[in-house]
Scaffold this active site. Structure first.
Site, PDB file in Angstrom:
ATOM      1  N   ARG A   1       0.836  -1.211   0.000  1.00 53.32           N
ATOM      2  CA  ARG A   1       0.000   0.000   0.000  1.00 53.32           C
ATOM      3  C   ARG A   1       0.869   1.260   0.000  1.00 53.32           C
ATOM      4  O   ARG A   1       0.574   2.237  -0.693  1.00 53.32           O
ATOM      5  CB  ARG A   1      -0.947  -0.024   1.209  1.00 53.32           C
ATOM      6  CG  ARG A   1      -1.951   1.101   1.211  1.00 53.32           C
ATOM      7  CD  ARG A   1      -3.019   0.928   2.264  1.00 53.32           C
ATOM      8  NE  ARG A   1      -2.491   1.049   3.624  1.00 53.32           N
ATOM      9  CZ  ARG A   1      -3.216   0.878   4.729  1.00 53.32           C
ATOM     10  NH1 ARG A   1      -4.505   0.562   4.635  1.00 53.32           N
ATOM     11  NH2 ARG A   1      -2.678   1.007   5.927  1.00 53.32           N
TER      12      ARG A   1
ATOM     13  N   LYS B   1      -2.494   6.863   1.284  1.00 54.73           N
ATOM     14  CA  LYS B   1      -2.233   7.126   2.700  1.00 54.73           C
ATOM     15  C   LYS B   1      -1.115   8.164   2.764  1.00 54.73           C
ATOM     16  O   LYS B   1       0.072   7.818   2.816  1.00 54.73           O
ATOM     17  CB  LYS B   1      -1.874   5.818   3.418  1.00 54.73           C
ATOM     18  CG  LYS B   1      -2.044   5.923   4.926  1.00 54.73           C
ATOM     19  CD  LYS B   1      -2.123   4.562   5.556  1.00 54.73           C
ATOM     20  CE  LYS B   1      -2.018   4.618   7.061  1.00 54.73           C
ATOM     21  NZ  LYS B   1      -3.091   5.339   7.729  1.00 54.73           N
TER      22      LYS B   1
ATOM     23  N   GLU C   1     -16.095   6.494   5.903  1.00 53.16           N
ATOM     24  CA  GLU C   1     -15.322   5.865   6.977  1.00 53.16           C
ATOM     25  C   GLU C   1     -15.194   6.849   8.125  1.00 53.16           C
ATOM     26  O   GLU C   1     -15.776   7.926   8.087  1.00 53.16           O
ATOM     27  CB  GLU C   1     -13.935   5.453   6.451  1.00 53.16           C
ATOM     28  CG  GLU C   1     -13.131   6.618   5.893  1.00 53.16           C
ATOM     29  CD  GLU C   1     -11.769   6.225   5.347  1.00 53.16           C
ATOM     30  OE1 GLU C   1     -11.280   5.126   5.643  1.00 53.16           O
ATOM     31  OE2 GLU C   1     -11.181   7.056   4.623  1.00 53.16           O
TER      32      GLU C   1
HETATM   33  N1  PMP Z   1      -9.169   4.785   7.216  1.00 53.73           N
HETATM   34  C1  PMP Z   1      -8.253   5.728   7.470  1.00 53.73           C
HETATM   35  C2  PMP Z   1      -8.526   7.123   7.053  1.00 53.73           C
HETATM   36  C3  PMP Z   1      -7.052   5.378   8.120  1.00 53.73           C
HETATM   37  O1  PMP Z   1      -6.140   6.310   8.369  1.00 53.73           O
HETATM   38  C4  PMP Z   1      -6.841   4.041   8.507  1.00 53.73           C
HETATM   39  C5  PMP Z   1      -5.553   3.629   9.170  1.00 53.73           C
HETATM   40  N2  PMP Z   1      -5.301   4.248  10.363  1.00 53.73           N
HETATM   41  C6  PMP Z   1      -7.840   3.105   8.253  1.00 53.73           C
HETATM   42  C7  PMP Z   1      -8.979   3.499   7.581  1.00 53.73           C
HETATM   43  C8  PMP Z   1      -7.676   1.667   8.647  1.00 53.73           C
HETATM   44  O2  PMP Z   1      -6.690   1.063   7.859  1.00 53.73           O
HETATM   45  P1  PMP Z   1      -5.800  -0.140   8.409  1.00 53.73           P
HETATM   46  O3  PMP Z   1      -6.729  -1.218   8.768  1.00 53.73           O
HETATM   47  O4  PMP Z   1      -4.909  -0.495   7.261  1.00 53.73           O
HETATM   48  O5  PMP Z   1      -5.050   0.381   9.582  1.00 53.73           O
END
Ligand code: PMP
Length: 310
Positions: free
Chosen positions: A70, A169, A202
């Site tokens: 990622r 990210k 989200e």
């Molecule tokens: N959405 C956002 C905006 C995030 O920053 C994150 C990670 N902190 C997630 C979802 C969850 O992703 P992951 O399960 O890969 O930590």
């Protein structure tokens, strides 16, 4: 004063000595006090960079390969060249964990555009800055898991995918930070962000799921979300447990009327949600399916990833 210099010999015994955290910075492990970046770094001046939040459980870096994929994908779209190849970066993460004698840790891996001038042109930045921090994980309060979270929709919408795509990210988290401030101002634990069309995306650092009629539903990436590694894992575990899993566009109404709602993320793992915009979800207690997914998740965290020994 009292700071262990990078050049100082290591103390012969750790007993009674507070060791300074070792940070991986551009190919070297340095003490935290020496781990500094330039004020001309575009990561700082413009939020120009990418990052990952990763966890190690009992000597296994959970889904390290997926996190690195990622990271490289985010960097690729930004045309940001990561100075290490994937296997070298994997080694650097492990080296940082070992240097800090950490079997359980939260790892923050950051790659910035590097040092440039005051203009935003990334061509002025000749080399990316790369650092890795591995530290003890600050666990969320137990109450969050036992009693569940109260969340609320906030006025700030999630970034439009054709602006700064939430699938990247990046170091530019102000969209999420504004939402977090609004949630705090509203007196709730977390913010729920909609997209420009009013569909659920989200939370500020977690993906969202609901359970209804034996189905587990989460928004598809194109509505504007980060494709969470925990999200992928939970979808897989749910299918294994016989739940029907769907990626669907939905509104707040679907959440209000769900039997169970929970959030997923690397730091939080899986956290139940019991109230959204003052509507009680289900019977107001964390749901059974949420609990069994939490259990299933905790069974695999020290199995699915990259093993290392101290
Ligand atoms: N959405 C956002 C905006 C995030 O920053 C994150 C990670 N902190 C997630 C979802 C969850 O992703 P992951 O399960 O890969 O930590």
């Amino acid at each position: 004063m009292g700071i262990l210099k990078a050049s100082s010999p290591p103390p012969s015994s750790n007993i009674g000595v507070v060791m300074s955290l070792k940070i991986y910075l551009d190919g070297k492990l340095v003490d935290r006090e020496q781990a500094t970046v330039s004020v001309f770094d575009h990561g700082l001046l413009y939020g120009d960079g990418v990052f990952e939040g990763i966890r190690a459980y009992n000597g296994v870096v959970f889904k390290l390969s997926e996190h690195l994929d990622r990271l490289y994908e985010s960097a690729y779209t930004l045309m940001l060249e990561i100075p290490l190849k994937k296997d070298e970066l994997e080694k650097a993460v492990i080296e940082t964990l070992k240097a800090n004698a950490l079997k359980d840790a939260y790892i923050r891996l950051v790659v910035t555009r590097g040092t440039g001038d005051l203009g935003l042109d990334p061509r002025k930045c000749k080399k990316a800055t790369l650092f890795i921090i591995a530290d003890k994980i600050a666990l969320y309060p137990k109450d969050y898991y036992e009693k569940g979270l109260k969340i609320a929709t906030v006025p700030t919408i999630r970034n439009h995918p054709e602006a700064l795509n939430p699938q990247l990210k990046t170091l530019n988290y102000l969209n999420n930070i504004l939402a977090k401030i609004e949630a705090t101002n509203a007196g709730v634990d977390e913010a729920l962000l909609l997209n420009a069309q009013g569909y659920v995306t989200e939370c500020t650092g977690e993906n969202i799921f609901y359970v209804k009629g034996g189905r587990l539903v989460t928004p598809p990436p194109y509505v504007g979300i980060l494709k969470g590694i925990t999200r992928e894992t939970v979808m897989h575990l749910a299918r294994e447990a016989g739940l029907q899993v769907a990626e669907e566009v939905f509104t707040r109404h679907d959440l209000y009327t769900a039997e169970e709602v929970f959030l997923t993320g690397t730091a939080a793992e899986i956290v139940p949600v019991v109230k959204i915009d003052n509507r009680t979800i289900g019977d107001g207690k964390p749901g059974k399916k949420t609990f069994s997914l939490i259990e299933a998740f905790r069974r695999i965290t020290d199995k699915e990833g990259t093993k290392y020994s101290l």
